[in-house]
Design a protein around this motif. Sequence first.
Motif, short mmCIF file in Angstrom:
data_model
loop_
_atom_site.label_atom_id
_atom_site.label_comp_id
_atom_site.label_asym_id
_atom_site.label_seq_id
_atom_site.Cartn_x
_atom_site.Cartn_y
_atom_site.Cartn_z
N ALA A 112 0.82 -1.22 0.00
CA ALA A 112 0.00 0.00 0.00
C ALA A 112 0.86 1.27 0.00
N TRP A 114 1.21 5.71 0.82
CA TRP A 114 1.11 6.53 2.02
C TRP A 114 -0.05 7.53 1.97
N LYS A 138 1.96 -4.89 3.51
CA LYS A 138 3.16 -4.05 3.54
C LYS A 138 2.72 -2.61 3.34
N GLU A 141 6.20 3.05 4.31
CA GLU A 141 7.15 3.54 5.31
C GLU A 141 7.03 5.06 5.47
N SER A 173 9.86 -4.44 0.69
CA SER A 173 8.87 -4.68 -0.35
C SER A 173 9.47 -5.56 -1.45
N GLY A 189 2.71 3.82 -7.47
CA GLY A 189 3.04 4.54 -8.70
C GLY A 189 3.24 3.62 -9.90
N LEU A 211 -2.81 1.84 -9.94
CA LEU A 211 -1.75 2.82 -10.17
C LEU A 211 -2.32 4.24 -10.29
N CYS A 244 -4.83 9.70 -5.72
CA CYS A 244 -4.52 9.07 -7.01
C CYS A 244 -5.48 9.48 -8.10
N GLU A 334 2.54 12.40 -13.26
CA GLU A 334 1.40 12.67 -12.37
C GLU A 334 1.81 13.76 -11.38
P1 NAD Z 1 5.04 3.99 -4.45
O1 NAD Z 1 4.81 3.19 -5.68
O2 NAD Z 1 6.30 4.76 -4.33
O3 NAD Z 1 4.96 3.07 -3.15
C1 NAD Z 1 3.88 2.18 -2.91
C2 NAD Z 1 4.37 1.03 -2.06
O4 NAD Z 1 5.37 0.31 -2.77
C3 NAD Z 1 4.99 1.43 -0.73
O5 NAD Z 1 4.57 0.51 0.26
C4 NAD Z 1 6.48 1.32 -0.98
O6 NAD Z 1 7.21 0.93 0.16
C5 NAD Z 1 6.57 0.24 -2.04
N1 NAD Z 1 7.67 0.45 -3.00
C6 NAD Z 1 8.22 1.63 -3.38
N2 NAD Z 1 9.18 1.44 -4.30
C7 NAD Z 1 9.24 0.10 -4.50
C8 NAD Z 1 10.03 -0.73 -5.35
N3 NAD Z 1 10.96 -0.23 -6.16
N4 NAD Z 1 9.83 -2.07 -5.31
C9 NAD Z 1 8.88 -2.59 -4.51
N5 NAD Z 1 8.11 -1.86 -3.68
C10 NAD Z 1 8.27 -0.52 -3.68
O7 NAD Z 1 3.78 4.93 -4.34
P2 NAD Z 1 3.50 6.04 -3.27
O8 NAD Z 1 4.44 7.18 -3.49
O9 NAD Z 1 3.41 5.44 -1.91
O10 NAD Z 1 2.01 6.46 -3.69
C11 NAD Z 1 1.78 7.36 -4.71
C12 NAD Z 1 1.37 6.68 -5.99
O11 NAD Z 1 0.35 5.73 -5.75
C13 NAD Z 1 0.80 7.65 -6.99
O12 NAD Z 1 1.27 7.35 -8.28
C14 NAD Z 1 -0.69 7.38 -6.92
O13 NAD Z 1 -1.39 7.71 -8.09
C15 NAD Z 1 -0.71 5.94 -6.65
N6 NAD Z 1 -1.96 5.58 -6.01
C16 NAD Z 1 -2.89 4.85 -6.68
C17 NAD Z 1 -4.10 4.55 -6.08
C18 NAD Z 1 -5.15 3.75 -6.78
O14 NAD Z 1 -6.07 3.31 -6.09
N7 NAD Z 1 -5.08 3.52 -8.07
C19 NAD Z 1 -4.35 4.99 -4.78
C20 NAD Z 1 -3.38 5.74 -4.14
C21 NAD Z 1 -2.19 6.02 -4.75
#
Ligand code: NAD
Length: 451
Positions: A112, A114, A138, A141, A173, A189, A211, A244, A334
């Motif tokens: 998930a 943040w 997970k 952080e 993760s 993302g 995403l 998002c 985005e």
């Molecule tokens: P993120 O992708 O950076 O992180 C999401 C999760 O993945 C976190 O728990 C993080 O620890 C983990 N993570 C980060 N990098 C990783 C990697 N290289 N390998 C494996 N795991 C990894 O996203 P974020 O910054 O926490 O959230 C923002 C993004 O999430 C935005 O792009 C937003 O649009 C998207 N989002 C989508 C929805 C939806 O329902 N479609 C909802 C909320 C947020």
Amino acid sequence: MASFEQLLKRQQAWFQTGESRGYAFRMAQLRKLKQAVVEREAAIITALRADLNKSEHEAYTLEIGPFYTEINFAMKHLKKWMKPKRVKTPSTHLGSRGYVMPEPLGSSLIIAPWNYPFNLTLVPLIGAIAAGNTAVLKPSELSQATTSLIAAIVADSFKPEYIAVVEGGVEASRALLEQPFDHIFFTGGVEVGKSVMAAAAKHLTPVTLELGGKSPCIVHHDASIALAARRIAFGKFLNSGQTCLAPDYLLVHHSVKDELLAAIHQSVTAFYGEAPLEHPDYGAIVTRRHYDRLRAFLADGTAAIGGGTDDKKLRIAPTLLEDVAWDSPIMQEEIFGPILPVFTYDDPREVVAIVNARPKPLALYIFSKDQAVQQLFTGNISFGGGCINDTLLHIGTPYLPFGGVGHSGTGSYHGEQSFRTFSHMKSMLKQTTAFDFPFRYPSAKNGLKFI
Ligand code: NAD
């Protein structure tokens, strides 16, 4: 790493006992989860304030409230969802019966983000429990107060061989993604989504990817401008734009642009006062890195509204940006913050071409009373889901599956779709033993005719 392997093995072994499959067990766990949240509402609100300066109103309406909507809906309908569904059989299958029987996928991994850290961790978990799976969560952080609270809720309510929380960042993760889970449910993302899918491919693990992307918001000249402005300001500046499915950029018919901008300004003032940066309930940007990225975007245009920043409190005022070039940095990714670029159009068909030239967005919002205009956009643009004459609200009904398409995601959830996402729909044919048609056998003189 070794401990994650062990954790999954324990969950797999426990899953094999079959305990998680029964209706009574699933219902009892949903009740337990709901009760644990009811008892900790105040702590959840405090944690969300610490992580993102979320107001109590926002924490309740967008994090805790949707959790109750989903869990109540699941408890109400679970028995029906679990029942095998009879389907028709063609005349070639005379005597047999077909049915589709949901079964749990097994051990699921839920990763998930943040921005809505409580909702986006626990709402997918409702689907995993309802469908009879085990789960490793997970959370992010970057929302540590909420993550710790979720870990406490889960540890107090469930044994780790059933549901466990892993607290940690990217390394944790990645290490979890090396394990052969039966389903991965990832919210985050686009770029990270690609690496999740690549890791899952090694084990042929199915994925749900929730995403983001650049969700357009279109305002046609016949829209009710004051109402559109209020609903856009709500959807965009909530959680300081860190949503998002927030409108990412505005496409407004040139004849109503000035009126719309003035009305959005009025709505922003009504919501957050004359000085939003000082407003106690205006959301903070999650980290300095995210804040610096957003602040740099302010140079990509002229602020028609807002434009102010607060380096200490990591806040950016609700901002409408004009004179933005399509190839500027703010239009390449985005935005995920309280900055809304504004573009104008003359003909709605221009809008179709502009949006279709970019990756398929998670959401699209159309403000117009004209059904032909609404149909032009809904019928000719591919996007995850959206609203006509509103923003965001399609996410809040359990009757609508929520998810993206193409770059904005794969798969969907909410309501029955959450149950289906964490289930395998097993197709069964029960054949009669009362008779046996000879046509299919190699010895048959006359085979079946299919046309
Ligand atoms: P993120 O992708 O950076 O992180 C999401 C999760 O993945 C976190 O728990 C993080 O620890 C983990 N993570 C980060 N990098 C990783 C990697 N290289 N390998 C494996 N795991 C990894 O996203 P974020 O910054 O926490 O959230 C923002 C993004 O999430 C935005 O792009 C937003 O649009 C998207 N989002 C989508 C929805 C939806 O329902 N479609 C909802 C909320 C947020």
